[in-house]
Each structure stands twice: as structure tokens, then as C-alpha cells.
Design a protein around this motif. Structure first.
Motif, PDB file in Angstrom:
ATOM      1  N   LEU A  71       0.828  -1.215   0.000  1.00 25.88           N
ATOM      2  CA  LEU A  71       0.000   0.000   0.000  1.00 25.88           C
ATOM      3  C   LEU A  71       0.858   1.258   0.000  1.00 25.88           C
ATOM      4  O   LEU A  71       0.605   2.202  -0.764  1.00 25.88           O
ATOM      5  N   PHE A  72       1.866   1.312   0.846  1.00 24.67           N
ATOM      6  CA  PHE A  72       2.727   2.488   0.899  1.00 24.67           C
ATOM      7  C   PHE A  72       3.502   2.654  -0.413  1.00 24.67           C
ATOM      8  O   PHE A  72       3.637   3.765  -0.933  1.00 24.67           O
ATOM      9  N   MET A  73       4.009   1.557  -0.959  1.00 26.91           N
ATOM     10  CA  MET A  73       4.776   1.637  -2.201  1.00 26.91           C
ATOM     11  C   MET A  73       3.907   2.117  -3.358  1.00 26.91           C
ATOM     12  O   MET A  73       4.299   3.011  -4.127  1.00 26.91           O
ATOM     13  N   TYR A  74       2.721   1.512  -3.496  1.00 24.97           N
ATOM     14  CA  TYR A  74       1.830   1.908  -4.584  1.00 24.97           C
ATOM     15  C   TYR A  74       1.416   3.372  -4.448  1.00 24.97           C
ATOM     16  O   TYR A  74       1.450   4.138  -5.416  1.00 24.97           O
ATOM     17  N   GLY A  75       1.016   3.757  -3.247  1.00 27.04           N
ATOM     18  CA  GLY A  75       0.489   5.106  -3.052  1.00 27.04           C
ATOM     19  C   GLY A  75       1.510   6.198  -3.328  1.00 27.04           C
ATOM     20  O   GLY A  75       1.249   7.123  -4.103  1.00 27.04           O
ATOM     21  N   TRP A  76       2.692   6.098  -2.730  1.00 28.83           N
ATOM     22  CA  TRP A  76       3.641   7.210  -2.823  1.00 28.83           C
ATOM     23  C   TRP A  76       4.413   7.222  -4.129  1.00 28.83           C
ATOM     24  O   TRP A  76       4.759   8.298  -4.641  1.00 28.83           O
ATOM     25  N   GLY A 100      -1.231   9.264  -2.474  1.00 25.97           N
ATOM     26  CA  GLY A 100      -0.218   8.944  -1.466  1.00 25.97           C
ATOM     27  C   GLY A 100      -0.785   8.797  -0.080  1.00 25.97           C
ATOM     28  O   GLY A 100      -0.662   7.745   0.560  1.00 25.97           O
ATOM     29  N   TRP A 101      -1.413   9.853   0.424  1.00 24.90           N
ATOM     30  CA  TRP A 101      -1.948   9.810   1.775  1.00 24.90           C
ATOM     31  C   TRP A 101      -3.189   8.923   1.868  1.00 24.90           C
ATOM     32  O   TRP A 101      -3.468   8.336   2.919  1.00 24.90           O
ATOM     33  N   GLY A 102      -3.950   8.808   0.779  1.00 23.85           N
ATOM     34  CA  GLY A 102      -5.105   7.907   0.793  1.00 23.85           C
ATOM     35  C   GLY A 102      -4.688   6.470   1.031  1.00 23.85           C
ATOM     36  O   GLY A 102      -5.248   5.772   1.878  1.00 23.85           O
ATOM     37  N   ASN A 103      -3.656   6.009   0.295  1.00 25.02           N
ATOM     38  CA  ASN A 103      -3.167   4.649   0.499  1.00 25.02           C
ATOM     39  C   ASN A 103      -2.404   4.511   1.810  1.00 25.02           C
ATOM     40  O   ASN A 103      -2.352   3.426   2.391  1.00 25.02           O
ATOM     41  N   SER A 104      -1.794   5.605   2.277  1.00 28.69           N
ATOM     42  CA  SER A 104      -1.116   5.554   3.573  1.00 28.69           C
ATOM     43  C   SER A 104      -2.120   5.315   4.693  1.00 28.69           C
ATOM     44  O   SER A 104      -1.847   4.575   5.644  1.00 28.69           O
ATOM     45  N   LEU A 105      -3.315   5.936   4.578  1.00 28.96           N
ATOM     46  CA  LEU A 105      -4.356   5.693   5.572  1.00 28.96           C
ATOM     47  C   LEU A 105      -4.717   4.209   5.619  1.00 28.96           C
ATOM     48  O   LEU A 105      -4.833   3.610   6.703  1.00 28.96           O
ATOM     49  N   LEU A 106      -4.869   3.598   4.440  1.00 29.61           N
ATOM     50  CA  LEU A 106      -5.152   2.165   4.385  1.00 29.61           C
ATOM     51  C   LEU A 106      -3.984   1.355   4.953  1.00 29.61           C
ATOM     52  O   LEU A 106      -4.181   0.353   5.636  1.00 29.61           O
ATOM     53  N   GLY A 107      -2.773   1.813   4.670  1.00 29.51           N
ATOM     54  CA  GLY A 107      -1.600   1.121   5.174  1.00 29.51           C
ATOM     55  C   GLY A 107      -1.504   1.144   6.685  1.00 29.51           C
ATOM     56  O   GLY A 107      -1.120   0.143   7.316  1.00 29.51           O
ATOM     57  N   PHE A 108      -1.868   2.282   7.301  1.00 33.20           N
ATOM     58  CA  PHE A 108      -1.834   2.370   8.763  1.00 33.20           C
ATOM     59  C   PHE A 108      -2.847   1.409   9.387  1.00 33.20           C
ATOM     60  O   PHE A 108      -2.580   0.797  10.427  1.00 33.20           O
ATOM     61  N   ILE A 109      -4.009   1.268   8.745  1.00 35.68           N
ATOM     62  CA  ILE A 109      -5.005   0.309   9.237  1.00 35.68           C
ATOM     63  C   ILE A 109      -4.454  -1.112   9.125  1.00 35.68           C
ATOM     64  O   ILE A 109      -4.644  -1.947  10.027  1.00 35.68           O
ATOM     65  N   ALA A 110      -3.760  -1.403   8.015  1.00 37.90           N
ATOM     66  CA  ALA A 110      -3.157  -2.729   7.843  1.00 37.90           C
ATOM     67  C   ALA A 110      -2.098  -2.991   8.906  1.00 37.90           C
ATOM     68  O   ALA A 110      -1.976  -4.111   9.420  1.00 37.90           O
ATOM     69  N   VAL A 111      -1.312  -1.967   9.259  1.00 36.81           N
ATOM     70  CA  VAL A 111      -0.315  -2.117  10.317  1.00 36.81           C
ATOM     71  C   VAL A 111      -0.997  -2.433  11.646  1.00 36.81           C
ATOM     72  O   VAL A 111      -0.516  -3.257  12.433  1.00 36.81           O
TER      73      VAL A 111
END
Length: 517
Positions: free
Chosen positions: A403-408, A481-492
Motif C-alpha cells: 500500500l505504501f509503495m503503490y500510493g507514494w 499517497g496519503w489515501g493509500n497511507s491511511l489504508l496502510g496504517f489500518i493494515a499495520v
């Protein structure tokens, strides 16, 4: 064997011995809804009650050839191939409309982006309702009839989608097609539990689950090329052709695998041959079909809401499942607008998650049973469902990385291959999380394999249907970037779930087993 001898064998009257079940999982296939959902409890119930009743119809010893667990490879393989194909076709259809949506909206003179997304999401919404019927019906009338009925309904409503002349009709027909298509996704895991003992279940489940997890990737590719060349309706005509083929091979090659149904048929045959009306299947229940169906309909929701293993594992799997569908809706925005890809080029970007899914499948199939077998040996030969979980720890890291890689990288417009690699990490993480998770739950609730699968399907389908609807607004507000980061934080935040079950799983299961499902 003559009918008299067969009757004696079935009733366990050889030398005064009681009939026995065939292998570890045969004993877990009891149908009595009042039993505790554990294999040991079911086995004890069978030993302590009814095992010596001369009117009980059971398997003819440990090697009964009619027991699906004893079927030869030549008999199992056609069933697995048919189930795998049908289970692939269902999610394949779920995303076919994604790449054809611009043409559909243009044809119906609509510019509503949410409605365009809903054409894809409404199909997944059907997945949330169908399992509540298909699971109980499969436990009442058998797997084979449910596969055949759902295939016919799916075929009919794909024709309706292909010929409809208004967008409202398309949405309605897609929903009904989704309800029908949820059947193989719901009961495929139960079919695997019917056919394979515990120590071989992980690899078999990997082959069956390839379709449901890889189908959403190849659907948009096929639809993208076909829609651009022949129009969006041909995407649905392709589904008609494939679903028609599924109807034919299912009727010809699929067999009944559910122990209850097979023993009921045997009991019916023996009642006619012997004239003894008191003969009954060992897996029969005293409840009427209506009572059992009503009870079975609420069982998936009871398991989802009252069982901590089912709820938490379903939540984690639903989160990743929803992410995969949400990201599919961002590809036209990312690769079309930011990278300038054509429609065909956008369709090919779906291969990133597809390759990741295949790699994850190979990894899961190779290690899932092996890890469980190794840990079982270290545990003195006693299996624990938690032995399925180590692979989930790997997926818990792959998903946020993807998620972080794709988003940013997409946000900064790094070379297009990098965000595609990010989607590959997500695809691999999804399947490496899904297969151990569902196998873990089936190991716990083998008795109710169809119901626990239905519970998982309901939750992940709701997330998969509704989350993409919020995608456009979220990405408009936060960016890729930040949209997928939000999803990434939930995954973490979900990483501790498999760790907690690894440490406290036996205690949690002990508490959950006290509840009646």
C-alpha cells in the motif's frame, strides 16, 4: 456385496462391532446442530450414543469407497477442477465491469462516478446476501445441487446483463448474478473439507482458491480488450459463454461430496431394500428441514458476532479484500490520467496484483501443510489450528508495504513499474493472509465448514462492495499517497491479530467452543 450383506456391513453387525468413521475428519462431519463445533466432541458423541444402534446407517468401515475421504485421485480430481473453475468464474465476473465502466456510462449517457463504481460493487454486495442461503442449503440438500442451481441462475442473469437497455436493469441483474456467484465462493472450502483430511487440506485449498483470488485480476484485462474492440456488451457475452460451459461440466463431472447427503441416500436405498422404515443416517438430525434451515441461516451471523476467531480473522481478511477492490478502481485515475496509458494499457496494469497473487499462492501451497506438519511433530503429534498461522505474519508485513509503495510512487509519478510492483506485494499479501486464515477457521469448525466460510464471505463482501464507493471522495481529498497511507496504517494495526491468536489461540478457542452454533 448383496443387499443383505451390505445392510449388515452398514449397520456395523460384523462380529458385533460398531461402525466406525473413516479417518480424522470423517468424524467431524456430524450434522446434529446441538453438538459442540469441535472434532473431538463430535467423535465422543458418536462413541457414547447410537454407535451400536442396529438402525443406524454409517460408513462400511474405515475404507468405505463411498466416503469422499477415501475416493481415489481419479474421482476427486474432476470435482476439484470443476469447483476451481466455477470458483474462478465468480470473481472473474466481479471485476469485468471495472474496465468497461467508461463505455457503459457513455452508452447510458451518465456521468455519475459513484454509480459507475456501484456497477462493480453491487455484484460484490450480492456476495454478502447469497452465502446466508447457499451455506445452509448446502448443509441441507448437499453441495452438488447448490453448484448446479447457482450455475444456472448465474448463466441466465449474465444474459440479462448483456441485453439490458437501461442502467437500472444492469445494476439489478448484476446484483442477482452476484448472489448466484457467491455459492461456489461460499461452499468451495467445505468441498475441500469433505474430500481431504486435515494434513492435506492446505494444498488442496490453495488450488481451489486460485480462482477466487486471481479472478479479479484477469477479469478487467479480458473486459478491457474485448470492450474496446467489440463494445461493453461483449464482456457480458463472454461471461455467458463461460458460465454456459460451467453449467455443462458441473452437471456432467461434479459429484456429491457431503457426507450427510451421501449417507441419507444410502439410508433411503437400504430402507427400500430391507423394508425397515427405522433405518436412519448416523448424521441425521431430529429437526425438520424447515427448522434446520432457519437455524442454519442464522448460524453464520452467530459465528461472526459471537466467535472471536471468526470475527477477528474475518475482519482482517475483509480489510485486505476490500483494499484489493478499492485499488482496482484507482487504476484508471493513476495509470490513465497520471501516466497517460491507453485503455488497453490500463487493463494490463492489473497483471501486477495477478503476478503477486500467483507467487503468494505458490508460497502458501508449498509451506502451509509443511509448517503445520512440522509443528505437529514438535507438539507430540497433536495438531493445533494455530499451526496454520505463521504464514500470516509474512502477509501482515507485505500488505502495508504494498500500500505504501503503490500510493507514494504513484503520487510522485515514479516510473510506472514501481507502483505496479507495489500492487504485486498487495496481491501476494492478500492470498498469503487469506489461505492460512480460512484454513485456520475450517480446522476449528470443520463441522460447520460451509457456515464459517459463509460468515467470512458476508463480512468481506460487504467491505469489498462498500469500501470502493468511498474511494473517489477519499482520494480526491487526500490524494493517492496519503489515501493509500491511511489504508496502510489500518493494515499495520491488524498485524497483532495473528500474533495474538498464535499466543492465546487455544484459550480463545476453548472459550468459543462453549457456545452453541
Amino acid at each position: 456385496m448383496s443387499s443383505t450383506n451390505e445392510t449388515a456391513a452398514v449397520l456395523g453387525e460384523h462380529e458385533g462391532t460398531a461402525p466406525s468413521t473413516s479417518s480424522t475428519d470423517a468424524k467431524s462431519l456430524t450434522r446434529d446442530p446441538e453438538h459442540q463445533p469441535t472434532e473431538d466432541d463430535v467423535d465422543m458423541e458418536k462413541v457414547e450414543t447410537g454407535a451400536k444402534d442396529p438402525d443406524i446407517v454409517d460408513w462400511d468401515g474405515d475404507n468405505d469407497p463411498e466416503n469422499p475421504l477415501n475416493w481415489p485421485r481419479s474421482k476427486r480430481l474432476p470435482v476439484i477442477i470443476v469447483v476451481s473453475f466455477v470458483a474462478m468464474l465468480s470473481p472473474f465476473a466481479s471485476t469485468m465491469s471495472a474496465s468497461a465502466t467508461p463505455l457503459i456510462m457513455k452508452d447510458f449517457h451518465s456521468t455519475n462516478d459513484t454509480l459507475g463504481t456501484f456497477i462493480t460493487s453491487v455484484y460484490i454486495l450480492g456476495y454478502a446476501f447469497g452465502p446466508l442461503f447457499w451455506g445452509p442449503l448446502s448443509e441441507l440438500y448437499g453441495r452438488q445441487h447448490m453448484y448446479n442451481a447457482s450455475n444456472v441462475i448465474f448463466f441466465i442473469f449474465n444474459i440479462a446483463c448483456a441485453v439490458t437497455n437501461n442502467i437500472g436493469g444492469l445494476v439489478a441483474f448484476r446484483f442477482i448474478a452476484g448472489v448466484a456467484a457467491s455459492c461456489p465462493v461460499t461452499i468451495a472450502t467445505a468441498t475441500v473439507a469433505d474430500l481431504y483430511p486435515l494434513e492435506k487440506r492446505g494444498r488442496a485449498l490453495s488450488s481451489v482458491m486460485l480462482g477466487p483470488l486471481f479472478g479479479p485480476t484477469i477479469g478487467p484485462i479480458a473486459a478491457g480488450y474485448l470492450s474496446e474492440a467489440r463494445g461493453w456488451r461483449w464482456a457480458f457475452w463472454l461471461l455467458v459463454i463461460l458460465s454456459g460451459f460451467a453449467v455443462v461440466i458441473s452437471f456432467v463431472f461434479n459429484r456429491e461430496t457431503y457426507a450427510y447427503t451421501i449417507l441419507e441416500r444410502r439410508a433411503t436405498r437400504l430402507r427400500k431394500e430391507t423394508g425397515n422404515p427405522n433405518l436412519r443416517s448416523k448424521l441425521a438430525t431430529d429437526k425438520t428441514p424447515t427448522e434446520y434451515f432457519k437455524m442454519s441461516m442464522v448460524r453464520p451471523m452467530k459465528m461472526l458476532l459471537l466467535s472471536a476467531p471468526v470475527f477477528l480473522m474475518s475482519f482482517v481478511m475483509a480489510t485486505v479484500y476490500g483494499y484489493s477492490y478499492l485499488l482496482l478502481t484507482t487504476y484508471p485515475r493513476v495509470f490513465g490520467q497520471q501516466y497517460g496509458f491507453s485503455e488497453k494499457g490500463i487493463a494490463l496494469t492489473y497483471l501486477g496484483s495477478g503476478v503477486g497473487t500467483c507467487l503468494g499462492l505458490v508460497f502458501s501451497g508449498a509451506v502451509l501443510d509443511r509448517i503445520a506438519s512440522t509443528l505437529k511433530e514438535r507438539n507430540g503429534g497433536k495438531h493445533r489450528p494455530e499451526f496454520r498461522l505463521p504464514a500470516m505474519l509474512i502477509s501482515s508485513l507485505l500488505v502495508p508495504i504494498g500500500l505504501f509503495m503503490y500510493g507514494w510512487t504513484a503520487e510522485k509519478q515514479v516510473h510506472w513499474i514501481v507502483p505496479i510492483i507495489g500492487t504485486g506485494f498487495l496481491g501476494a499479501g492478500m492470498i498469503i493472509m487469506f489461505l492460512p486464515g480460512i484454513t485456520y477457521l475450517v480446522d476449528i469448525y470443520t463441522v460447520y465448514a460451509a457456515s464459517v466460510s459463509a460468515a467470512c464471505t458476508v463480512l468481506r463482501s460487504l467491505v469489498g462492495a462498500l469500501l470502493p464507493l468511498a474511494g473517489p471522495a477519499m482520494y480526491d481529498a487526500l490524494g493517492i499517497g496519503w489515501g493509500n497511507s491511511l489504508l496502510g496504517f489500518i493494515a499495520v494495526a491488524c498485524i497483532p491479530v495473528p500474533i495474538c491468536f498464535w499466543i492465546f489461540g487455544e484459550r480463545i478457542r476453548s472459550s468459543a467452543s462453549k457456545r452453541q452454533f
